[in-house]
Design a protein around this motif. Sequence first.
Motif, PDB file in Angstrom:
ATOM      1  N   UNK A 197       0.829  -1.201   0.000  1.00 57.36           N
ATOM      2  CA  UNK A 197       0.000   0.000   0.000  1.00 57.36           C
ATOM      3  C   UNK A 197       0.864   1.253   0.000  1.00 57.36           C
ATOM      4  N   UNK A 198       0.195   2.394  -0.192  1.00 54.97           N
ATOM      5  CA  UNK A 198       0.838   3.697  -0.047  1.00 54.97           C
ATOM      6  C   UNK A 198       0.018   4.512   0.947  1.00 54.97           C
ATOM      7  N   UNK A 199       0.712   5.302   1.768  1.00 59.71           N
ATOM      8  CA  UNK A 199       0.089   6.237   2.696  1.00 59.71           C
ATOM      9  C   UNK A 199       0.638   7.618   2.394  1.00 59.71           C
ATOM     10  N   UNK A 200      -0.230   8.634   2.467  1.00 60.21           N
ATOM     11  CA  UNK A 200       0.121   9.969   2.007  1.00 60.21           C
ATOM     12  C   UNK A 200       0.016  11.013   3.111  1.00 60.21           C
ATOM     13  N   UNK A 201       1.132  11.635   3.452  1.00 57.09           N
ATOM     14  CA  UNK A 201       1.113  12.853   4.251  1.00 57.09           C
ATOM     15  C   UNK A 201       0.859  13.974   3.252  1.00 57.09           C
TER      16      UNK A 201
ATOM     17  N   UNK B 184      -7.548   9.179  13.792  1.00 58.64           N
ATOM     18  CA  UNK B 184      -7.189  10.049  12.676  1.00 58.64           C
ATOM     19  C   UNK B 184      -6.027   9.381  11.967  1.00 58.64           C
ATOM     20  N   UNK B 185      -6.155   9.246  10.667  1.00 54.71           N
ATOM     21  CA  UNK B 185      -5.145   8.577   9.852  1.00 54.71           C
ATOM     22  C   UNK B 185      -4.931   9.423   8.604  1.00 54.71           C
ATOM     23  N   UNK B 186      -3.987   9.047   7.791  1.00 55.96           N
ATOM     24  CA  UNK B 186      -3.727   9.772   6.556  1.00 55.96           C
ATOM     25  C   UNK B 186      -4.294   8.984   5.381  1.00 55.96           C
ATOM     26  N   UNK B 187      -4.579   9.660   4.260  1.00 51.53           N
ATOM     27  CA  UNK B 187      -5.110   8.944   3.106  1.00 51.53           C
ATOM     28  C   UNK B 187      -4.134   7.861   2.641  1.00 51.53           C
ATOM     29  N   UNK B 188      -4.684   6.782   2.141  1.00 48.60           N
ATOM     30  CA  UNK B 188      -3.841   5.695   1.652  1.00 48.60           C
ATOM     31  C   UNK B 188      -4.675   4.576   1.083  1.00 48.60           C
ATOM     32  N   UNK B 189      -3.986   3.611   0.511  1.00 48.61           N
ATOM     33  CA  UNK B 189      -4.685   2.462  -0.053  1.00 48.61           C
ATOM     34  C   UNK B 189      -3.726   1.508  -0.715  1.00 48.61           C
ATOM     35  N   UNK B 190      -4.268   0.404  -1.178  1.00 50.30           N
ATOM     36  CA  UNK B 190      -3.430  -0.646  -1.753  1.00 50.30           C
ATOM     37  C   UNK B 190      -2.990  -0.302  -3.170  1.00 50.30           C
ATOM     38  N   UNK B 191      -1.851  -0.856  -3.506  1.00 51.26           N
ATOM     39  CA  UNK B 191      -1.301  -0.722  -4.851  1.00 51.26           C
ATOM     40  C   UNK B 191      -1.897  -1.842  -5.707  1.00 51.26           C
ATOM     41  N   UNK B 192      -2.369  -1.479  -6.881  1.00 49.13           N
ATOM     42  CA  UNK B 192      -2.958  -2.467  -7.772  1.00 49.13           C
ATOM     43  C   UNK B 192      -1.872  -3.122  -8.637  1.00 49.13           C
ATOM     44  N   UNK B 193      -2.165  -4.325  -9.095  1.00 49.97           N
ATOM     45  CA  UNK B 193      -1.218  -5.036  -9.958  1.00 49.97           C
ATOM     46  C   UNK B 193      -0.918  -4.195 -11.201  1.00 49.97           C
ATOM     47  N   UNK B 194       0.362  -4.150 -11.564  1.00 49.16           N
ATOM     48  CA  UNK B 194       0.878  -3.386 -12.705  1.00 49.16           C
ATOM     49  C   UNK B 194       0.798  -1.874 -12.508  1.00 49.16           C
ATOM     50  N   UNK B 195       0.595  -1.455 -11.281  1.00 48.08           N
ATOM     51  CA  UNK B 195       0.571  -0.035 -10.938  1.00 48.08           C
ATOM     52  C   UNK B 195       1.820   0.252 -10.114  1.00 48.08           C
ATOM     53  N   UNK B 196       2.573   1.274 -10.477  1.00 46.17           N
ATOM     54  CA  UNK B 196       3.718   1.645  -9.659  1.00 46.17           C
ATOM     55  C   UNK B 196       3.224   2.313  -8.382  1.00 46.17           C
ATOM     56  N   UNK B 197       4.103   2.389  -7.397  1.00 47.20           N
ATOM     57  CA  UNK B 197       3.734   3.082  -6.157  1.00 47.20           C
ATOM     58  C   UNK B 197       3.383   4.539  -6.446  1.00 47.20           C
TER      59      UNK B 197
END
Length: 153
Positions: free
Chosen positions: A22-26, A47-60
């Motif tokens: 996944x990626x998390x975004x400050x 409270x958390x920061x936006x984020x989500x999983x990386x999809x197949x064939x998608x770069x970070x």
Amino acid sequence: MTEGWIPEDEWRTIVEHAPIVSVDLLVRFNGGLIFGKRENEPAAGYWFIPGGRVQKRETREEAVHRIAGEELGADVRIIESLGAYEHIYDTADVDGVGGKHYLANGFVVEAESSNLVPDDQHSDLKIFSESPEPLHEYVRQYLQDASTLPEWP
């Protein structure tokens, strides 16, 4: 691809047996950072920061831009890559799987605009100039590691 792109029974198997990349975004915006109040597990109520999983064939980096668009309605510029973090939770959004394991990649990004409309994972999105409470410990680590943020209280 859209939300639910992995069938529910397959998602359960993944959560039960494998770490999720996944990626998390400050997200820097209007002099502060954007945080969302989590509605679902893991980390519900924090409270958390936006984020989500990386999809197949998608770069970070592609995932960063997709997630910023989906969760914040924002175009962002990547400022800093914080590297990979191990996030292990006792809870998950899937019952009976023994928690959730992420290999999360942290990023600091700058948003030029955002609609700040919460998605189904968040009850609220707000801009903070200091840490909101309760703030999840994993977010605290990102804040400590980011060298491109102003001094963060």
